[in-house]
Enzyme design. Structure first.
Site, PDB file in Angstrom:
ATOM      1  N   TYR A 193       0.834  -1.207   0.000  1.00  0.00           N
ATOM      2  CA  TYR A 193       0.000   0.000   0.000  1.00  0.00           C
ATOM      3  C   TYR A 193       0.872   1.262   0.000  1.00  0.00           C
ATOM      4  O   TYR A 193       0.469   2.318  -0.458  1.00  0.00           O
ATOM      5  CB  TYR A 193      -0.841   0.055   1.278  1.00  0.00           C
ATOM      6  CG  TYR A 193      -2.043  -0.842   1.316  1.00  0.00           C
ATOM      7  CD1 TYR A 193      -3.061  -0.713   0.378  1.00  0.00           C
ATOM      8  CD2 TYR A 193      -2.199  -1.788   2.326  1.00  0.00           C
ATOM      9  CE1 TYR A 193      -4.194  -1.507   0.435  1.00  0.00           C
ATOM     10  CE2 TYR A 193      -3.328  -2.591   2.393  1.00  0.00           C
ATOM     11  CZ  TYR A 193      -4.319  -2.451   1.448  1.00  0.00           C
ATOM     12  OH  TYR A 193      -5.434  -3.236   1.521  1.00  0.00           O
ATOM     13  N   SER A 224      -2.409  -5.142  -7.345  1.00  0.00           N
ATOM     14  CA  SER A 224      -2.319  -4.189  -6.233  1.00  0.00           C
ATOM     15  C   SER A 224      -2.866  -4.864  -4.989  1.00  0.00           C
ATOM     16  O   SER A 224      -3.619  -5.840  -5.070  1.00  0.00           O
ATOM     17  CB  SER A 224      -3.155  -2.944  -6.530  1.00  0.00           C
ATOM     18  OG  SER A 224      -4.534  -3.247  -6.494  1.00  0.00           O
ATOM     19  N   ASP A 225      -2.506  -4.339  -3.822  1.00  0.00           N
ATOM     20  CA  ASP A 225      -3.194  -4.750  -2.612  1.00  0.00           C
ATOM     21  C   ASP A 225      -4.624  -4.197  -2.709  1.00  0.00           C
ATOM     22  O   ASP A 225      -4.927  -3.344  -3.559  1.00  0.00           O
ATOM     23  CB  ASP A 225      -2.470  -4.243  -1.370  1.00  0.00           C
ATOM     24  CG  ASP A 225      -2.890  -5.026  -0.125  1.00  0.00           C
ATOM     25  OD1 ASP A 225      -3.922  -5.720  -0.174  1.00  0.00           O
ATOM     26  OD2 ASP A 225      -2.190  -4.935   0.901  1.00  0.00           O
ATOM     27  N   TRP A 226      -5.482  -4.663  -1.821  1.00  0.00           N
ATOM     28  CA  TRP A 226      -6.915  -4.336  -1.932  1.00  0.00           C
ATOM     29  C   TRP A 226      -7.157  -2.828  -1.723  1.00  0.00           C
ATOM     30  O   TRP A 226      -6.857  -2.294  -0.673  1.00  0.00           O
ATOM     31  CB  TRP A 226      -7.698  -5.208  -0.968  1.00  0.00           C
ATOM     32  CG  TRP A 226      -8.171  -6.498  -1.575  1.00  0.00           C
ATOM     33  CD1 TRP A 226      -9.428  -7.020  -1.497  1.00  0.00           C
ATOM     34  CD2 TRP A 226      -7.426  -7.435  -2.395  1.00  0.00           C
ATOM     35  NE1 TRP A 226      -9.509  -8.191  -2.208  1.00  0.00           N
ATOM     36  CE2 TRP A 226      -8.303  -8.470  -2.775  1.00  0.00           C
ATOM     37  CE3 TRP A 226      -6.129  -7.487  -2.873  1.00  0.00           C
ATOM     38  CZ2 TRP A 226      -7.918  -9.539  -3.579  1.00  0.00           C
ATOM     39  CZ3 TRP A 226      -5.729  -8.555  -3.677  1.00  0.00           C
ATOM     40  CH2 TRP A 226      -6.626  -9.558  -4.012  1.00  0.00           C
ATOM     41  N   GLY A 228      -5.425  -0.702  -3.217  1.00  0.00           N
ATOM     42  CA  GLY A 228      -4.074  -0.129  -3.240  1.00  0.00           C
ATOM     43  C   GLY A 228      -3.656   0.322  -4.632  1.00  0.00           C
ATOM     44  O   GLY A 228      -2.482   0.586  -4.859  1.00  0.00           O
TER      45      GLY A 228
END
Ligand code: BGC
Length: 834
Positions: A193, A224-226, A228
């Site tokens: 993130y 990507s991260d959630w 992010g």
């Protein structure tokens, strides 16, 4: 799932179809294009099991020990077996991709997700992760190494810039990923993130295009991260293939438009799509059908493996006067707040509903003729223990009955739309779906009963995103509907814990009822991200008098032959979204442990935490076991070690400092002015403690056994770009056990720059019968063994000179406990890549 021809499919796709493939459609799935034979992939957390597609009342699963425990096994073969089982669990959950392993670095003991990561050393983290990935991917399921990179704290995790020198990035933080890629080729990588040095990871061309794909030549998918993904064009150009979750915030229409204006050229778009299609192709080997039903697979084989992994991760930190192993025929008492709850995982996305979880008390009891006496001694909760642990639904099941309505409780004629039994009264309702709900605003009642065991005052509590009121026998005890204040729980989305008190009488049955209103009813002014129904946590416990309780525990201990104290932290203290404030144990635990140890010299402390805690009582306690969060079998593993049915062989995957202030990241473990300075540079963990000669409580790599080992006949050879270290290991004790050969390399001469005195470059675990000897070989490429990152050239530098090769069983082994050889590098050379 059929195999696809990536290039053929790519040619047939329209631009709109390509764009569609580059973002999730919901929390856990990618887009399917049936016309082109492209199925939706299902992604599932990771990293210590496979949770499936639901936060709310998720399917039950196999919970593996946490990352620091897996790292402490120092056993690549076992981790590969663990990975294979994770792959099989993924198949049961219909998942094609596991969101793990986590290989961030515990630069501070306080990092909220420290428990998730494998360890503080990049070679241990990278090789450990690679073993897990090889195991996972042997099943056709793909793994995701995360979170790339410098995502080592939770404070302001979505915003913080990690300020890291190129050298520290390469030698510590990125090296874990580099080794993982070198040894296993994970199918996917998840970005952090955070940003690094001013550019967010998910839109950082230096990290993605240049390093991952350019220098390392890795061919997988970057997601990507959630939530992010922070941009449309920058992220696409930098190399981010997949925005997760869906529906997209930055792709979809926005990306389509930017492709039409050439801000994102079609050949770049094709690169991103190619990565998605390649992942789809790799996942075909899993045989997992699209949108498969989620299943459980609680088998004796799974239990046996989880227990074995748990046993190997446990670290025997101290054992004086042969206190351990305990005797099964002696009077044993159990004390401590971690004994009767199974503290089996850390908090956040690593948590999951296990098939079952064995408490330490039950594990210990199973070794004894009669159950031991027990006393709590001290409480250790951050949030009040979950009410679901004590309540029963009207039909007698553990937990509370949830009834769902469109209307609020003032409507006496409202119709119940759904009934669900919730055993765990901590509910993330992001994915509670019900087609009968008319809007995002809905209501639910939760009910359960219990019989009070004593005349006592109780404290009850509610944390909510939405609104909630708690009643005991009709009396309002907690009102969390007005004047709400934002707290840390539930990734920072909900209120602080609001509490109320009620006096209960022994033997009386009490009805606990909670009226809940979904997320839109919230009165929080700074609401943060709202997804789905909101969240609710219902807690409660009897109020105890700390001094009285400690005295009770000490008296019980005095009267016993041997005492097991089960202490530690839990998923509220160590969790995604929140770093710890202190390294100390909570509440009165320290006082309690000291009092019990004073009362009985045969006291063993079993510590359950994912990262270090301060231990002011350490001199009083003869035996200490670090048991981490051990997954389903946590209580059995603890009992196996404590009673000697398994011989401990774990080694600390991270240093335990004496005090928090001793840790090199002490000044820099918060985002300040939008950034966190990695001021300790490459001197992370043992690299620092050794360099400045600061004593630690327990060093990296330390771990005792019930037998003893001797190393001899060291030979070190450098040939054809490889260092080959051979050593003979003998079990000199009287029982079977396993030892870890740790190979450290120490430059003899002062290099062009300061370097850590020594760094671990390889390791190997060996199991030996009593009296048995075996030759162990550890091979390391010379360039990995000796190089540092040369910032003047942006290359690794293997500097000409002599290097000691130190073989020992701990990073802090003294002269006499180590064997030393050496290698020499004749000519300085520079290199890049893998
Ligand atoms: C975590 C990731 C996780 C994702 C999906 C995020 O909050 O940082 O590690 O995979 O959620 O649950």
């Amino acid at each position: 799932m059929a195999d696809i021809n990536v290039e053929e499919v790519l040619q047939k796709l329209t631009v709109a179809e390509k764009v569609d493939l580059l973002a999730g459609t919901d929390f856990w799935h990618t887009k399917s294009l049936p016309k082109h034979g492209i199925p939706a992939l299902r992604l599932s957390d990771g990293p210590n099991g496979v949770r499936g597609t639901k936060f709310f009342n998720g399917i039950r699963a196999a919970c593996f020990p946490c990352g620091t425990s897996l790292g402490s096994t120092f056993n690549r073969t076992l981790l590969e077996e663990a990975g294979k089982k994770m792959g099989e669990e993924a198949k049961l959950k219909g998942a094609h991709v596991i969101l793990g392993p986590t290989i961030n670095i515990q630069r501070s003991p306080l990092g909220g997700r420290g428990f998730e990561s494998i360890g503080e050393d990049p070679v241990l983290a990278g090789e450990g992760a690679a073993a897990l990935v090889r195991g996972i991917q042997s099943t056709g399921v793909q793994a995701t190494a995360k979170h790339y990179v410098g995502n080592d704290q939770e404070h302001k995790r979505n915003a913080v810039q990690s300020i890291i020198t190129d050298r520290a990035l390469r030698e510590i933080y990125a090296l874990a990923f580099q080794i993982c890629i070198r040894d296993s080729s994970p199918g996917a990588i998840m970005t952090g993130y955070n940003g690094v040095n001013g550019t967010y990871c998910s839109e950082n061309p230096k990290l993605l295009e240049q390093l991952l794909r350019g220098e390392w030549g890795w061919k997988g998918l970057v997601m990507s991260d959630w939530f992010g993904t922070y941009s449309t064009t920058d992220a696409a150009l930098a190399g981010l293939d997949l925005e997760m979750p869906g529906p997209p915030r930055f792709r979809g229409e926005a990306l389509l438009h930017n492709v039409s204006t050439d801000k994102v050229r079609e050949h770049i778009l094709d690169e991103r799509v190619r990565a998605v299609l390649n992942l789809v192709k790799s996942c075909a080997a899993s045989g997992v059908p699209e949108n498969a039903e989620e299943k459980t697979g609680d088998t004796p084989e799974t239990a046996e493996l989880l227990r074995r992994i748990g046993n190997e991760g446990i670290v025997l930190l101290k054992n004086e006067k042969g206190v351990l192993p305990l005797k099964k025929d002696k009077k044993t008492v159990v004390i401590g707040p971690n004994a009767k709850v199974a503290t089996y995982h850390g908090g956040g996305s690593a948590s999951l509903a296990a098939y079952y979880a064995v408490t330490p008390f039950d594990g210990i009891s199973s070794k004894l003729q009669t159950p031991p006496e027990y006393s709590i001694g001290a409480q250790s909760h951050k949030l009040l223990p979950l009410l679901g642990n004590v309540l029963k639904t009207p039909s007698g099941e553990a937990g509370m009955l949830m009834k769902v309505y469109n209307e609020d409780p003032s409507d006496v004629n409202r119709a119940c739309l759904d009934e669900v039994v919730v055993a765990k009264t901590e509910l993330l309702l992001v994915d509670y779906y019900n087609t009968k709900l008319k809007s995002a605003t809905w209501y639910a009642d939760f009910e359960g009963t219990f019989v009070a065991e004593e005349d006592r005052e109780w404290e009850m509590s509610l944390i909510v995103q939405g609104t909630a009121k708690l009643f005991v026998n009709g009396e309002l005890v907690v009102d969390n509907t007005e004047n709400q204040t934002k707290g840390d729980a539930f990734f920072g989305m909900a209120t602080i814990e609001e509490k109320g008190r009620v006096h209960l009488k022994k033997g009386v049955t009490y009805n606990v009822k909670v009226e809940f209103g979904s997320a839109p009813t919230s009165t929080l002014s700074e609401g943060g991200v709202v997804f789905g129904g909101g969240c609710l946590r219902m807690g409660g416990t009897a109020i105890i008098d700390p001094k009285e309780e400690i005295a009770k525990a000490a008296a019980l201990a005095k009267d016993a032959d041997q005492v097991i104290v089960c202490a530690g932290l839990n998923a509220d203290w160590e969790t995604e979204g929140n770093d710890r404030d202190s390294m100390d144990l909570p509440g009165y635990l320290d006082e309690m442990i000291a009092a019990v140890a004073d009362a009985n010299p045969n006291t063993v402390v079993v510590m359950q935490s994912g990262t270090p805690v301060t231990m002011p009582w350490i001199e009083k306690v003869p035996a200490l076991v670090q048991a981490w969060y051990g997954g389903n079998e946590t209580g059995n593993s603890i009992a196996d070690i404590v009673f000697g049915d398994a011989n401990p062989s774990g080694k600390l995957s991270l240093s335990f400092p004496v005090r928090l202030q001793d840790n090199p990241a002490y000044f820099n473990i918060r985002a300040e002015g939008g950034r966190t300075l990695y001021g300790e540079d490459v001197y992370v963990g043992y690299r620092y403690y050794e360099y400045i000669d600061r004593p630690v409580l327990f060093p990296f790599g330390h771990g005792l056994s019930y037998t003893s080992f001797e190393f001899s006949d060291l030979s070190v050879e450098e040939k054809d770009g490889k260092v080959s270290v051979k050593v003979s290991v003998k079990n000199t004790g009287d029982r079977k056990g396993a030892e870890v050969v740790q190979v450290y390399v120490a430059p003899r001469q002062k290099a062009k720059i300061n370097r850590p005195f020594k760094e671990m470059k390889g390791f190997e675990k060996v199991e030996l019968e009593a009296g048995e000897s075996k030759g162990v070989t550890v091979e390391v490429e010379t360039k990995y063994a000796v190089s540092y990152w040369d910032e003047e050239r942006s290359k690794w530098c293997a500097e000409k000179g002599e290097y000691d090769v130190v073989v020992s069983n701990s990073s802090a082994a003294k002269e006499g406990q180590t064997l030393k050889g050496s290698i020499s590098v004749g000519q300085t050379f520079w290199w890049t890549g893998l």
